[in-house]
Design a protein around this motif. Structure first.
Motif, PDB file in Angstrom:
ATOM      1  N   ALA A 163     -24.706 -46.873  15.458  1.00  0.00           N
ATOM      2  CA  ALA A 163     -23.975 -45.915  15.021  1.00  0.00           C
ATOM      3  C   ALA A 163     -24.238 -45.016  16.500  1.00  0.00           C
ATOM      4  O   ALA A 163     -23.729 -43.944  16.269  1.00  0.00           O
ATOM      5  CB  ALA A 163     -25.415 -45.152  14.277  1.00  0.00           C
ATOM      6  N   TYR A 164     -25.529 -44.779  16.952  1.00  0.00           N
ATOM      7  CA  TYR A 164     -25.091 -44.466  18.506  1.00  0.00           C
ATOM      8  C   TYR A 164     -24.220 -44.851  19.318  1.00  0.00           C
ATOM      9  O   TYR A 164     -23.286 -44.309  19.942  1.00  0.00           O
ATOM     10  CB  TYR A 164     -26.304 -44.990  19.160  1.00  0.00           C
ATOM     11  CG  TYR A 164     -27.606 -44.099  18.617  1.00  0.00           C
ATOM     12  CD1 TYR A 164     -27.804 -42.855  18.891  1.00  0.00           C
ATOM     13  CD2 TYR A 164     -28.552 -45.150  18.770  1.00  0.00           C
ATOM     14  CE1 TYR A 164     -28.802 -41.982  18.113  1.00  0.00           C
ATOM     15  CE2 TYR A 164     -29.967 -44.612  17.425  1.00  0.00           C
ATOM     16  CZ  TYR A 164     -30.182 -43.066  17.662  1.00  0.00           C
ATOM     17  OH  TYR A 164     -30.719 -42.449  17.075  1.00  0.00           O
ATOM     18  N   LEU A 165     -23.188 -46.502  19.223  1.00  0.00           N
ATOM     19  CA  LEU A 165     -22.205 -47.119  20.154  1.00  0.00           C
ATOM     20  C   LEU A 165     -21.508 -46.373  19.254  1.00  0.00           C
ATOM     21  O   LEU A 165     -20.675 -45.696  20.271  1.00  0.00           O
ATOM     22  CB  LEU A 165     -22.499 -48.527  19.977  1.00  0.00           C
ATOM     23  CG  LEU A 165     -21.477 -49.523  20.744  1.00  0.00           C
ATOM     24  CD1 LEU A 165     -21.794 -49.023  22.677  1.00  0.00           C
ATOM     25  CD2 LEU A 165     -21.378 -51.277  20.129  1.00  0.00           C
ATOM     26  N   ILE A 166     -20.973 -46.478  18.412  1.00  0.00           N
ATOM     27  CA  ILE A 166     -19.557 -45.933  17.677  1.00  0.00           C
ATOM     28  C   ILE A 166     -19.991 -44.633  17.893  1.00  0.00           C
ATOM     29  O   ILE A 166     -18.451 -43.878  18.288  1.00  0.00           O
ATOM     30  CB  ILE A 166     -19.771 -46.488  16.043  1.00  0.00           C
ATOM     31  CG1 ILE A 166     -19.850 -47.988  15.569  1.00  0.00           C
ATOM     32  CG2 ILE A 166     -18.876 -45.652  15.279  1.00  0.00           C
ATOM     33  CD1 ILE A 166     -20.015 -47.870  14.111  1.00  0.00           C
ATOM     34  N   ALA A 167     -20.317 -43.514  17.377  1.00  0.00           N
ATOM     35  CA  ALA A 167     -20.493 -41.927  17.896  1.00  0.00           C
ATOM     36  C   ALA A 167     -20.765 -41.615  19.674  1.00  0.00           C
ATOM     37  O   ALA A 167     -19.450 -41.233  19.553  1.00  0.00           O
ATOM     38  CB  ALA A 167     -21.327 -41.285  17.355  1.00  0.00           C
TER      39      ALA A 167
END
Length: 289
Positions: A106-110
């Motif tokens: 989630a952190y990576l995609i955002a």
């Protein structure tokens, strides 16, 4: 996972200070060339490029700016990780039923979404500016634009993976702000944008060629500058002069007296993304609830 992604996006875009600092490094480069350096570089190549000298120089500048923004904006996106640690929100997230790999994802995609949006915005500005100063029509071709956007995505993915691992190690907002300032000031050097790579000392050139972001900048230059090398701008220039310009401006990396193949830069960029993505997941899995 979608909710965590949306949350991280809102944290970034609702903070004008974070957004502006993400662009600061690129703005430094633009101001330097608009006010001081562009004329110096233009004089050196205008004898055979004519009116295309200035658009050529600024196309080179913007390729560096885009690579810088793809780095600084993704790093800015990870303010959510640091603030979660400081505010103890991280413990709540890690104790949730969401698998650890999804939390990292989630952190990576955002961050990837933010990096792409900000980089494409800079590219759109670049296209408008280049149109105003008279860049050739081939610089705005559909194939060039699509290739550039594709490289923006690739560069952002690579940078995001590295920076996620770094963000996971940062424990205070002061440390995060300090690193942001360092990146904003130094990335112009490591991408060979403040100063042409070819006129730097050999040691400095070697350092730049080892830096993953420099390979992203090289790939962007190869696409964005190619219309000039293929067009009439360099038609009357000797081959030796063209090769020197390409080497000096970071269009080609010279290693051991030979031109580094383009595929090597692609492998470096993709490899960095794969390695650091796995490392980020491992780091997250090791965190205790």
């Amino acid at each position: 996972m979608t909710g965590l992604i949306n949350r991280n996006l809102k944290i970034y875009f609702k903070d004008p200070i974070v957004v502006s600092t993400s662009l600061f490094g690129a703005l430094i480069v633009l101001v330097l060339y608009v006010l001081f350096l562009a004329d110096v570089m233009t004089i050196g190549i205008s004898e055979f490029m004519g009116d295309e000298a200035k658009p050529f120089v600024f196309t080179w500048v913007f390729s560096g700016m885009i690579s810088i923004v793809s780095f600084t904006s993704t790093f800015g996106a990870f303010i959510s990780i640091v603030s979660d640690k400081v505010l103890k929100i991280e413990k709540d997230i890690l104790s949730s039923p969401l698998p650890r790999w999804k939390i990292s994802g989630a952190y990576l995609i955002a961050a990837v979404v933010i990096g792409i949006i900000m980089s494409v915005a800079v590219y759109a500005f670049a296209l408008g500016y280049l149109a105003i100063i008279g860049a050739p029509a081939t610089a705005f071709s559909f194939s060039i634009i699509i290739k550039t956007i594709g490289l923006i995505v690739l560069s952002t993915l690579s940078n995001t993976a590295i920076l996620l691992c770094l963000a996971l190690a940062i424990k205070t907002t002061n440390a995060f702000a300090g690193l942001t300032a360092i990146f904003s000031a130094s990335l112009g050097f490591f991408t060979g944008t403040y100063v042409q790579i070819g006129i730097m000392p050999k040691v400095a050139q070697g350092m730049i060629k080892l830096f993953p972001l420099s390979h992203s900048a090289l790939l962007l230059r190869k696409v964005m500058l190619q219309p000039y090398f293929d067009g009439p701008a360099f038609a009357g220039a000797p081959v030796e002069v063209i090769n020197e310009v390409k080497a000096n401006m970071g269009f080609n990396f010279i290693v051991g007296g030979e031109i580094l193949p383009t595929w090597v830069s692609i492998v470096v960029t993709v490899g960095v993304f794969a390695i650091f993505s796995i490392l980020a997941v491992v780091i997250t899995l090791k965190k205790k609830k």
